[in-house]
Write a protein that holds these residues in place. Structure first.
Motif, PDB file in Angstrom:
ATOM      1  N   VAL A 207      70.302 -38.752  58.832  1.00 56.34           N
ATOM      2  CA  VAL A 207      71.547 -38.305  58.203  1.00 56.34           C
ATOM      3  C   VAL A 207      71.206 -37.886  56.782  1.00 56.34           C
ATOM      4  CG1 VAL A 207      73.841 -39.018  57.445  1.00 56.34           C
ATOM      5  CG2 VAL A 207      72.932 -39.849  59.630  1.00 56.34           C
ATOM      6  N   TYR A 208      71.436 -36.612  56.509  1.00 57.88           N
ATOM      7  CA  TYR A 208      71.051 -36.068  55.205  1.00 57.88           C
ATOM      8  C   TYR A 208      72.138 -36.316  54.167  1.00 57.88           C
ATOM      9  CZ  TYR A 208      67.331 -33.538  57.678  1.00 57.88           C
ATOM     10  OH  TYR A 208      66.239 -33.198  58.434  1.00 57.88           O
ATOM     11  N   GLY A 209      72.199 -37.542  53.690  1.00 50.80           N
ATOM     12  CA  GLY A 209      73.103 -37.865  52.592  1.00 50.80           C
ATOM     13  C   GLY A 209      74.409 -38.481  53.055  1.00 50.80           C
ATOM     14  N   ALA A 210      74.769 -39.633  52.439  1.00 50.33           N
ATOM     15  CA  ALA A 210      76.057 -40.278  52.728  1.00 50.33           C
ATOM     16  C   ALA A 210      76.800 -40.543  51.423  1.00 50.33           C
ATOM     17  CB  ALA A 210      75.824 -41.573  53.503  1.00 50.33           C
ATOM     18  N   ASP A 211      76.450 -39.741  50.409  1.00 51.74           N
ATOM     19  CA  ASP A 211      77.092 -39.918  49.097  1.00 51.74           C
ATOM     20  C   ASP A 211      77.855 -38.665  48.675  1.00 51.74           C
ATOM     21  OD1 ASP A 211      74.854 -38.324  48.819  1.00 51.74           O
ATOM     22  OD2 ASP A 211      74.157 -39.273  46.961  1.00 51.74           O
ATOM     23  N   TYR A 212      78.287 -37.889  49.679  1.00 49.81           N
ATOM     24  CA  TYR A 212      79.100 -36.699  49.373  1.00 49.81           C
ATOM     25  C   TYR A 212      80.564 -37.113  49.167  1.00 49.81           C
ATOM     26  CZ  TYR A 212      75.292 -33.563  50.761  1.00 49.81           C
ATOM     27  OH  TYR A 212      74.109 -32.884  50.832  1.00 49.81           O
ATOM     28  N   PRO A 213      81.317 -36.308  48.428  1.00 52.83           N
ATOM     29  CA  PRO A 213      82.741 -36.622  48.223  1.00 52.83           C
ATOM     30  C   PRO A 213      83.582 -36.265  49.452  1.00 52.83           C
ATOM     31  CG  PRO A 213      82.156 -34.597  47.068  1.00 52.83           C
ATOM     32  CD  PRO A 213      80.882 -35.119  47.673  1.00 52.83           C
ATOM     33  N   THR A 214      83.288 -36.929  50.559  1.00 52.04           N
ATOM     34  CA  THR A 214      84.018 -36.719  51.819  1.00 52.04           C
ATOM     35  C   THR A 214      84.456 -38.095  52.317  1.00 52.04           C
ATOM     36  OG1 THR A 214      81.982 -36.935  53.079  1.00 52.04           O
ATOM     37  CG2 THR A 214      82.603 -34.694  52.429  1.00 52.04           C
ATOM     38  N   PRO A 215      85.358 -38.174  53.292  1.00 51.85           N
ATOM     39  CA  PRO A 215      85.891 -39.491  53.690  1.00 51.85           C
ATOM     40  C   PRO A 215      84.817 -40.514  54.059  1.00 51.85           C
ATOM     41  CG  PRO A 215      87.261 -37.767  54.582  1.00 51.85           C
ATOM     42  CD  PRO A 215      86.100 -37.072  53.915  1.00 51.85           C
ATOM     43  N   ASP A 216      83.770 -40.129  54.797  1.00 53.39           N
ATOM     44  CA  ASP A 216      82.740 -41.121  55.125  1.00 53.39           C
ATOM     45  C   ASP A 216      81.430 -40.867  54.372  1.00 53.39           C
ATOM     46  OD1 ASP A 216      81.375 -39.095  56.466  1.00 53.39           O
ATOM     47  OD2 ASP A 216      81.873 -39.817  58.475  1.00 53.39           O
ATOM     48  N   GLY A 217      81.457 -39.933  53.419  1.00 53.09           N
ATOM     49  CA  GLY A 217      80.281 -39.692  52.582  1.00 53.09           C
ATOM     50  C   GLY A 217      79.283 -38.701  53.159  1.00 53.09           C
ATOM     51  N   THR A 218      79.480 -38.300  54.431  1.00 51.24           N
ATOM     52  CA  THR A 218      78.550 -37.319  55.017  1.00 51.24           C
ATOM     53  C   THR A 218      79.208 -35.934  55.030  1.00 51.24           C
ATOM     54  OG1 THR A 218      79.249 -37.701  57.322  1.00 51.24           O
ATOM     55  CG2 THR A 218      77.486 -39.120  56.454  1.00 51.24           C
ATOM     56  N   CYS A 219      78.376 -34.907  55.159  1.00 55.22           N
ATOM     57  CA  CYS A 219      78.886 -33.530  55.070  1.00 55.22           C
ATOM     58  C   CYS A 219      79.846 -33.204  56.208  1.00 55.22           C
ATOM     59  CB  CYS A 219      77.733 -32.533  55.169  1.00 55.22           C
ATOM     60  SG  CYS A 219      76.708 -32.473  53.727  1.00 55.22           S
ATOM     61  N   VAL A 220      80.819 -32.368  55.894  1.00 55.05           N
ATOM     62  CA  VAL A 220      81.825 -31.949  56.883  1.00 55.05           C
ATOM     63  C   VAL A 220      81.612 -30.472  57.200  1.00 55.05           C
ATOM     64  CG1 VAL A 220      84.302 -31.551  57.216  1.00 55.05           C
ATOM     65  CG2 VAL A 220      83.498 -33.689  56.162  1.00 55.05           C
ATOM     66  N   ARG A 221      81.618 -30.159  58.502  1.00 54.44           N
ATOM     67  CA  ARG A 221      81.441 -28.776  58.956  1.00 54.44           C
ATOM     68  C   ARG A 221      82.493 -28.433  60.008  1.00 54.44           C
ATOM     69  NH1 ARG A 221      78.851 -28.853  55.192  1.00 54.44           N
ATOM     70  NH2 ARG A 221      76.675 -28.295  54.801  1.00 54.44           N
ATOM     71  N   ASP A 222      82.716 -27.141  60.175  1.00 51.60           N
ATOM     72  CA  ASP A 222      83.673 -26.605  61.147  1.00 51.60           C
ATOM     73  C   ASP A 222      82.869 -26.087  62.336  1.00 51.60           C
ATOM     74  OD1 ASP A 222      85.103 -24.467  62.514  1.00 51.60           O
ATOM     75  OD2 ASP A 222      86.513 -24.394  60.837  1.00 51.60           O
ATOM     76  N   TYR A 223      83.050 -26.701  63.506  1.00 58.56           N
ATOM     77  CA  TYR A 223      82.277 -26.307  64.690  1.00 58.56           C
ATOM     78  C   TYR A 223      83.149 -25.489  65.635  1.00 58.56           C
ATOM     79  CZ  TYR A 223      78.883 -29.625  62.929  1.00 58.56           C
ATOM     80  OH  TYR A 223      77.965 -30.274  62.121  1.00 58.56           O
ATOM     81  N   LEU A 224      82.604 -24.342  66.053  1.00 57.06           N
ATOM     82  CA  LEU A 224      83.300 -23.468  67.011  1.00 57.06           C
ATOM     83  C   LEU A 224      82.439 -23.360  68.263  1.00 57.06           C
ATOM     84  CD1 LEU A 224      85.691 -21.397  67.438  1.00 57.06           C
ATOM     85  CD2 LEU A 224      84.092 -19.628  66.693  1.00 57.06           C
ATOM     86  N   HIS A 225      83.068 -23.480  69.432  1.00 55.53           N
ATOM     87  CA  HIS A 225      82.318 -23.365  70.686  1.00 55.53           C
ATOM     88  C   HIS A 225      81.755 -21.945  70.817  1.00 55.53           C
ATOM     89  CE1 HIS A 225      81.107 -23.646  74.851  1.00 55.53           C
ATOM     90  NE2 HIS A 225      81.504 -24.914  74.907  1.00 55.53           N
ATOM     91  N   VAL A 226      80.497 -21.852  71.222  1.00 58.84           N
ATOM     92  CA  VAL A 226      79.836 -20.545  71.315  1.00 58.84           C
ATOM     93  C   VAL A 226      80.542 -19.612  72.312  1.00 58.84           C
ATOM     94  CG1 VAL A 226      78.147 -21.297  73.060  1.00 58.84           C
ATOM     95  CG2 VAL A 226      77.533 -19.457  71.450  1.00 58.84           C
ATOM     96  N   THR A 227      81.219 -20.183  73.301  1.00 57.75           N
ATOM     97  CA  THR A 227      81.985 -19.366  74.250  1.00 57.75           C
ATOM     98  C   THR A 227      83.184 -18.718  73.552  1.00 57.75           C
ATOM     99  OG1 THR A 227      81.302 -20.670  76.138  1.00 57.75           O
ATOM    100  CG2 THR A 227      83.379 -19.499  76.370  1.00 57.75           C
ATOM    101  N   ASP A 228      83.851 -19.483  72.683  1.00 58.15           N
ATOM    102  CA  ASP A 228      84.968 -18.914  71.919  1.00 58.15           C
ATOM    103  C   ASP A 228      84.471 -17.827  70.973  1.00 58.15           C
ATOM    104  OD1 ASP A 228      87.085 -20.434  73.004  1.00 58.15           O
ATOM    105  OD2 ASP A 228      86.517 -22.150  71.784  1.00 58.15           O
TER     106      ASP A 228
END
Ligand code: UFG
Length: 327
Positions: A207-228
């Protein structure tokens, strides 16, 4: 039916676009140098081996195929690598695009759809990133994509070619029949790596970092299904070929998932243990990248059909278990 030259059609996004072009009744013709793509992924139409760096390869391909439209997926796409070798990224992603556009103009192509990236926006504190957000890329990958966008728009405007640009957030999942899927060498992306840990092919996920300013400290990303994503491309190309207007659109699900949430989903979907180890931050990773996808939904009259993260992971898991190219 239209004939579409798909540059980079042997890669992850490009091969899924070919599948859905074929299912929609179009004829996808792959143009790929197989530097990162897979011959096994070319299943839905003919293929031409060639390189965007060689104008002769392009001229021959366009003369042979005489495509109605072009989809352009061929690029180098690793942020860390782009920091190390910016000139390689500019040559591949910008000069390669220029060569492709010159060939497309000569061949009288009617429409171009380009794979751009959320990396054009760079670091941002916006909760949701819309198309009007400032474009300030923070690495050569992002700047090369932004430059390629501009060059495509300029050339298309001059020669009356319809032009669509998609800015991807994170793509995930695989064809639900597991004919094709995500397969990079080396693999650097979170979901395929976590799936490989669940499969026992890797010991642990870092896990690359748990000290980010996010709810659990890890990075947040938006995932889209490759079919969509692939279906959005087919709709976008149809729209351009029908003369309904140019577009620049974000493609994402509009929902953010943290690294820890992704790992937990893989545990739940697979029922396998996933040991994790906390590492330092990876250079260049923004804390949070989540898409405002409203414009794409409106313009394309499209909605992601597989927006649940569990579905994306289930399809990635099926693909990893049953298939995978050239193991
Ligand atoms: N991550 C880990 N451990 C890993 C791999 C990734 O914790 O072993 C984390 C990363 O730090 C990041 C998140 O998981 O926070 C997602 O990482 P990916 O490498 O899967 O994807 P990125 O968000 O870094 O990259 C994606 C595309 C790029 C694009 C970028 C920005 O793959 O092409 O989004 O839009 F440039």
């Amino acid at each position: 039916m239209s004939r579409i030259l798909v540059a980079g059609g042997a890669g992850y996004a490009g091969s899924h676009a070919c599948l859905h072009l074929a299912e929609a009744g179009h004829e996808p013709v792959v143009f790929d140098n197989f530097s990162t793509g897979w011959r096994e992924a070319v299943q839905f139409g003919p293929m031409i081996e060639g390189d965007l760096a060689n104008p002769e390869d392009l001229a021959a391909a366009f003369a042979q195929v005489r495509p109605d439209g072009v989809m352009h997926f061929a690029a180098r796409s690793l942020v860390a690598e782009s920091m190390e070798m910016p000139e390689v990224y500019w040559r591949a992603n910008v000069t390669g695009t220029l060569n492709l556009m010159e060939a497309a103009v000569k061949a009288g192509v009617g429409a171009v759809v380009f794979s751009s990236s959320a990396a054009v926006y760079g670091e941002t504190s916006l909760a949701l990133i819309g198309e009007d957000a400032p474009v300030v890329p923070s690495n050569p990958y992002g700047s090369s994509k932004l430059a390629a966008e501009a060059l495509i728009r300029d050339v298309c405007r001059r020669y009356g070619i319809a032009c669509g640009v998609f800015r991807y957030f994170n793509i995930a999942g695989a064809d639900e029949q597991a004919r094709i899927g995500e397969w990079h060498r080396p693999e650097t992306h979170l979901i395929p790596l976590v799936v490989q840990v669940a499969l026992g092919q890797r010991q642990e996920i870092c896990v690359y970092g748990a000290d980010y300013p996010t709810p659990d400290g890890t990075c947040v990303r938006d995932y889209l299904h490759v079919t969509d994503l692939a279906q959005a491309h087919v709709i976008g190309m149809d729209r351009l070929l029908a003369g309904k207007g140019d577009f620049t659109l974000n493609l994402g699900s509009g929902r953010g998932w943290s690294v820890r949430e992704v790992i937990d989903h893989v545990r739940q979907v697979t029922g396998h243990p996933v040991p994790e180890r906390l590492n330092g931050r990876r250079a260049g990773d923004p804390a949070r990248l989540v898409c405002d996808g409203a414009r794409a939904c409106g313009v394309l009259d499209w909605q992601p059909q597989h927006a649940e993260l569990a579905r994306m992971i289930a399809d990635a898991w099926r693909w990893a278990q049953t298939s995978g190219f050239s193991r």
